[in-house]
Motif scaffolding. Structure first.
Motif, PDB file in Angstrom:
ATOM      1  N   GLN A 186      -5.360  -9.222  -5.626  1.00  0.00           N
ATOM      2  CA  GLN A 186      -6.397  -8.973  -3.968  1.00  0.00           C
ATOM      3  C   GLN A 186      -7.410  -7.904  -4.900  1.00  0.00           C
ATOM      4  OE1 GLN A 186      -5.005  -7.162  -1.067  1.00  0.00           O
ATOM      5  NE2 GLN A 186      -3.154  -8.881  -1.335  1.00  0.00           N
ATOM      6  N   GLN A 187      -7.940  -7.847  -5.691  1.00  0.00           N
ATOM      7  CA  GLN A 187      -9.617  -7.846  -5.804  1.00  0.00           C
ATOM      8  C   GLN A 187      -9.896  -8.858  -6.243  1.00  0.00           C
ATOM      9  OE1 GLN A 187      -9.887  -4.964  -9.233  1.00  0.00           O
ATOM     10  NE2 GLN A 187      -8.153  -4.411  -8.719  1.00  0.00           N
ATOM     11  N   VAL A 188      -9.804 -10.346  -6.085  1.00  0.00           N
ATOM     12  CA  VAL A 188     -10.595 -11.537  -6.536  1.00  0.00           C
ATOM     13  C   VAL A 188     -11.008 -12.893  -4.929  1.00  0.00           C
ATOM     14  CG1 VAL A 188     -10.507 -11.428  -9.404  1.00  0.00           C
ATOM     15  CG2 VAL A 188      -9.224 -12.876  -7.519  1.00  0.00           C
ATOM     16  N   LEU A 189      -9.612 -11.994  -3.909  1.00  0.00           N
ATOM     17  CA  LEU A 189      -9.413 -12.535  -3.439  1.00  0.00           C
ATOM     18  C   LEU A 189     -10.940 -12.993  -2.228  1.00  0.00           C
ATOM     19  CD1 LEU A 189      -5.880 -12.205  -1.986  1.00  0.00           C
ATOM     20  CD2 LEU A 189      -6.257 -14.182  -3.273  1.00  0.00           C
ATOM     21  N   SER A 190     -11.388 -12.259  -2.104  1.00  0.00           N
ATOM     22  CA  SER A 190     -12.563 -11.737  -0.753  1.00  0.00           C
ATOM     23  C   SER A 190     -14.080 -13.041  -2.002  1.00  0.00           C
ATOM     24  CB  SER A 190     -13.123 -11.017  -0.910  1.00  0.00           C
ATOM     25  OG  SER A 190     -13.414 -10.149  -2.299  1.00  0.00           O
ATOM     26  N   LYS A 191     -13.843 -13.016  -2.992  1.00  0.00           N
ATOM     27  CA  LYS A 191     -14.711 -13.834  -3.601  1.00  0.00           C
ATOM     28  C   LYS A 191     -15.097 -15.382  -3.819  1.00  0.00           C
ATOM     29  CE  LYS A 191     -16.988 -10.316  -5.285  1.00  0.00           C
ATOM     30  NZ  LYS A 191     -18.847  -9.909  -5.312  1.00  0.00           N
ATOM     31  N   VAL A 192     -13.294 -15.963  -3.218  1.00  0.00           N
ATOM     32  CA  VAL A 192     -12.856 -16.944  -3.185  1.00  0.00           C
ATOM     33  C   VAL A 192     -13.433 -17.909  -2.278  1.00  0.00           C
ATOM     34  CG1 VAL A 192     -11.472 -18.830  -3.102  1.00  0.00           C
ATOM     35  CG2 VAL A 192     -11.109 -16.568  -4.544  1.00  0.00           C
ATOM     36  N   ASP A 193     -14.384 -18.853  -2.183  1.00  0.00           N
ATOM     37  CA  ASP A 193     -14.927 -19.689  -1.432  1.00  0.00           C
ATOM     38  C   ASP A 193     -14.503 -21.254  -0.959  1.00  0.00           C
ATOM     39  OD1 ASP A 193     -16.496 -17.850  -0.062  1.00  0.00           O
ATOM     40  OD2 ASP A 193     -18.817 -18.338  -1.247  1.00  0.00           O
ATOM     41  N   HIS A 194     -13.801 -21.136  -1.980  1.00  0.00           N
ATOM     42  CA  HIS A 194     -12.976 -22.934  -1.944  1.00  0.00           C
ATOM     43  C   HIS A 194     -11.297 -22.728  -2.557  1.00  0.00           C
ATOM     44  CE1 HIS A 194     -12.864 -27.000  -2.477  1.00  0.00           C
ATOM     45  NE2 HIS A 194     -12.653 -27.289  -4.490  1.00  0.00           N
ATOM     46  N   ILE A 195     -10.727 -24.151  -2.678  1.00  0.00           N
ATOM     47  CA  ILE A 195      -9.221 -23.552  -3.055  1.00  0.00           C
ATOM     48  C   ILE A 195      -8.779 -25.009  -3.758  1.00  0.00           C
ATOM     49  CG2 ILE A 195      -6.412 -23.520  -2.201  1.00  0.00           C
ATOM     50  CD1 ILE A 195      -7.988 -21.716  -0.435  1.00  0.00           C
ATOM     51  N   HIS A 196      -8.896 -24.924  -5.012  1.00  0.00           N
ATOM     52  CA  HIS A 196      -7.890 -26.329  -5.279  1.00  0.00           C
ATOM     53  C   HIS A 196      -6.397 -26.128  -5.145  1.00  0.00           C
ATOM     54  CE1 HIS A 196     -10.783 -28.032  -8.510  1.00  0.00           C
ATOM     55  NE2 HIS A 196     -11.469 -28.433  -7.155  1.00  0.00           N
ATOM     56  N   ALA A 197      -6.164 -27.003  -4.499  1.00  0.00           N
ATOM     57  CA  ALA A 197      -4.351 -26.619  -3.897  1.00  0.00           C
ATOM     58  C   ALA A 197      -3.295 -27.695  -4.406  1.00  0.00           C
ATOM     59  CB  ALA A 197      -4.812 -27.231  -2.324  1.00  0.00           C
ATOM     60  N   ARG A 198      -2.544 -26.694  -5.643  1.00  0.00           N
ATOM     61  CA  ARG A 198      -2.050 -27.643  -6.921  1.00  0.00           C
ATOM     62  C   ARG A 198      -0.932 -26.356  -7.028  1.00  0.00           C
ATOM     63  NH1 ARG A 198      -5.006 -28.760 -10.909  1.00  0.00           N
ATOM     64  NH2 ARG A 198      -3.961 -27.512 -12.358  1.00  0.00           N
ATOM     65  N   ILE A 199       0.540 -26.772  -6.889  1.00  0.00           N
ATOM     66  CA  ILE A 199       1.868 -25.749  -6.952  1.00  0.00           C
ATOM     67  C   ILE A 199       1.783 -25.996  -8.476  1.00  0.00           C
ATOM     68  CG2 ILE A 199       4.260 -25.180  -6.350  1.00  0.00           C
ATOM     69  CD1 ILE A 199       2.091 -25.433  -3.551  1.00  0.00           C
ATOM     70  N   GLY A 200       1.409 -24.685  -9.204  1.00  0.00           N
ATOM     71  CA  GLY A 200       1.727 -24.231 -10.761  1.00  0.00           C
ATOM     72  C   GLY A 200       3.236 -23.535 -10.540  1.00  0.00           C
ATOM     73  N   PHE A 201       3.410 -22.946 -11.344  1.00  0.00           N
ATOM     74  CA  PHE A 201       4.838 -22.307 -11.546  1.00  0.00           C
ATOM     75  C   PHE A 201       5.394 -21.406 -13.254  1.00  0.00           C
ATOM     76  CE2 PHE A 201       6.113 -26.528 -13.736  1.00  0.00           C
ATOM     77  CZ  PHE A 201       6.483 -26.000 -14.599  1.00  0.00           C
ATOM     78  N   ALA A 202       6.149 -20.878 -13.366  1.00  0.00           N
ATOM     79  CA  ALA A 202       5.809 -19.957 -14.620  1.00  0.00           C
ATOM     80  C   ALA A 202       5.606 -20.785 -16.210  1.00  0.00           C
ATOM     81  CB  ALA A 202       7.447 -19.146 -14.953  1.00  0.00           C
ATOM     82  N   GLU A 203       6.181 -22.031 -15.908  1.00  0.00           N
ATOM     83  CA  GLU A 203       6.171 -22.679 -17.132  1.00  0.00           C
ATOM     84  C   GLU A 203       5.305 -23.840 -17.517  1.00  0.00           C
ATOM     85  OE1 GLU A 203       7.696 -20.703 -19.627  1.00  0.00           O
ATOM     86  OE2 GLU A 203       8.654 -19.254 -18.620  1.00  0.00           O
ATOM     87  N   GLY A 204       4.030 -24.272 -16.360  1.00  0.00           N
ATOM     88  CA  GLY A 204       3.423 -25.400 -15.796  1.00  0.00           C
ATOM     89  C   GLY A 204       2.525 -24.982 -15.002  1.00  0.00           C
ATOM     90  N   PRO A 205       1.808 -25.957 -15.351  1.00  0.00           N
ATOM     91  CA  PRO A 205       0.242 -25.831 -13.746  1.00  0.00           C
ATOM     92  C   PRO A 205       0.801 -26.298 -12.871  1.00  0.00           C
ATOM     93  CG  PRO A 205      -0.378 -26.867 -15.442  1.00  0.00           C
ATOM     94  CD  PRO A 205       1.186 -26.689 -16.099  1.00  0.00           C
ATOM     95  N   GLN A 206       1.960 -27.813 -12.619  1.00  0.00           N
ATOM     96  CA  GLN A 206       1.873 -28.070 -11.806  1.00  0.00           C
ATOM     97  C   GLN A 206       3.382 -29.279 -11.868  1.00  0.00           C
ATOM     98  OE1 GLN A 206      -0.617 -31.890 -11.398  1.00  0.00           O
ATOM     99  NE2 GLN A 206       1.150 -32.948 -11.910  1.00  0.00           N
ATOM    100  N   VAL A 207       3.600 -28.436 -10.620  1.00  0.00           N
ATOM    101  CA  VAL A 207       5.353 -29.074 -10.390  1.00  0.00           C
ATOM    102  C   VAL A 207       5.202 -30.921 -10.509  1.00  0.00           C
ATOM    103  CG1 VAL A 207       6.229 -26.933  -9.797  1.00  0.00           C
ATOM    104  CG2 VAL A 207       5.084 -28.540  -7.744  1.00  0.00           C
ATOM    105  N   ASN A 208       6.877 -30.987 -10.728  1.00  0.00           N
ATOM    106  CA  ASN A 208       7.201 -32.465 -10.648  1.00  0.00           C
ATOM    107  C   ASN A 208       6.600 -33.319  -9.523  1.00  0.00           C
ATOM    108  OD1 ASN A 208       8.983 -31.722  -9.321  1.00  0.00           O
ATOM    109  ND2 ASN A 208      10.273 -32.124 -11.078  1.00  0.00           N
ATOM    110  N   ASN A 209       7.250 -32.582  -8.275  1.00  0.00           N
ATOM    111  CA  ASN A 209       7.053 -32.759  -6.819  1.00  0.00           C
ATOM    112  C   ASN A 209       7.078 -31.401  -5.886  1.00  0.00           C
ATOM    113  OD1 ASN A 209       7.489 -34.266  -4.439  1.00  0.00           O
ATOM    114  ND2 ASN A 209       8.585 -35.949  -5.348  1.00  0.00           N
TER     115      ASN A 209
END
Length: 281
Positions: A186-209
């Motif tokens: 919550q302390q950083v959300l107001s600083k976000v001016d762009h988004i990289h939209a990719r789905i990560g999970f607990a064991e990796g930065p990208q789900v398979n599909n």
């Protein structure tokens, strides 16, 4: 503190712009731009090409297909610190000359101190003010922003810092799905001016599909965070890059190295999923 369910009453006046990554692209410049346009994107996000002939081809293609551009920029961690800082500033000025809609920076190193990393941010704050081009710093493993607590610390040290949130990195760094109501997030959300939209999970930065039902919880967790950021942003135009990557980010079948999903389709899926969140506005 942000109120998690608060929706900005001015959202109807905002415009979402979607950018496609060229990460792993094997098409020609023209074919890549054509496909990007045909699939409903507003622009591309790419590393600045060093080859002048590629620069000319890219500039002509952007005009031909009426596409906008964001450039990636980064700290060369392979250089000694002082050389890295000097090179970072010099190359940043070359990118600014192109007048991109935004610049996304892979900034600093997780091996350097907060003060050392802040020097790169200070460079971009000055350059952004002088040029009028927004410069955001991507939350990314191996950079100053590789964890939530260290990013919070930098936000406090550099109040003018603006971020590109790629929260997929934090999901794997912290080995859990970080939810919207997380106090540190919550302390950083107001600083976000762009988004990289990719789905990560607990064991990796990208789900398979991202379309697979087993990833629904992860998908919803990311979409909730992105929607909240966009709805609470004061920006009239909000930019998002769909950034599912190629192998080895994208898992492959053992021995054949054949990707088990389609990178381009994953990115288009994410764009459509985000658009659906705002379909009734």
């Amino acid at each position: 503190m942000l109120v998690v369910n608060s929706l900005s009453p001015v959202f109807a006046q905002q415009q979402l712009l979607f950018f496609q990554t060229d990460w792993g692209n094997e098409l020609s410049v023209d074919e890549f731009l054509k496909r990007t346009k045909n699939d409903g994107y507003d622009g591309i996000e790419v590393w600045f090409p060093s080859d002048e002939s590629v620069q000319k081809e890219l500039k002509a293609g952007l005009e031909k297909y009426d596409l906008k551009i964001m450039f990636l920029h980064g700290t060369n961690k392979g250089l000694p610190y002082d050389e890295a800082l000097k090179s970072y500033e010099e190359n940043l000025q070359k990118i600014i000359a192109w007048n991109p809609i935004k610049i996304n920076s892979h900034t600093g190193s997780d091996y350097w101190t907060l003060e050392q990393n802040k020097a790169f941010i200070d460079v971009t704050v000055t350059a952004s003010k002088e040029s009028g081009i927004p410069i955001v710093h991507e939350t990314h493993r191996s950079r100053f922003s590789y964890s939530v607590p260290l990013t919070v610390a930098m936000v406090k040290a550099a109040p003018e810092l603006r971020l590109n949130l790629d929260i997929s990195h934090w999901m794997v760094v912290h080995e859990r799905l970080i939810k919207l109501d997380d106090p540190l997030l919550q302390q950083v959300l107001s600083k976000v001016d762009h988004i990289h939209a990719r789905i990560g999970f607990a064991e990796g930065p990208q789900v398979n599909n991202p379309a697979a039902p087993e990833w629904q919880t992860a998908l919803d967790t990311h979409l909730d965070i992105w929607e909240h950021i966009i709805r609470n942003s004061a920006q009239d135009i909000y930019t998002i890059t769909t950034e599912f990557g190629p192998p080895p980010y994208l898992p492959t079948v053992p021995f054949s190295n054949v990707p088990i999903a389609d990178q381009w389709e994953a990115n288009v899926f994410i764009m459509k999923a985000l658009k659906a969140r705002f379909a009734n506005d």
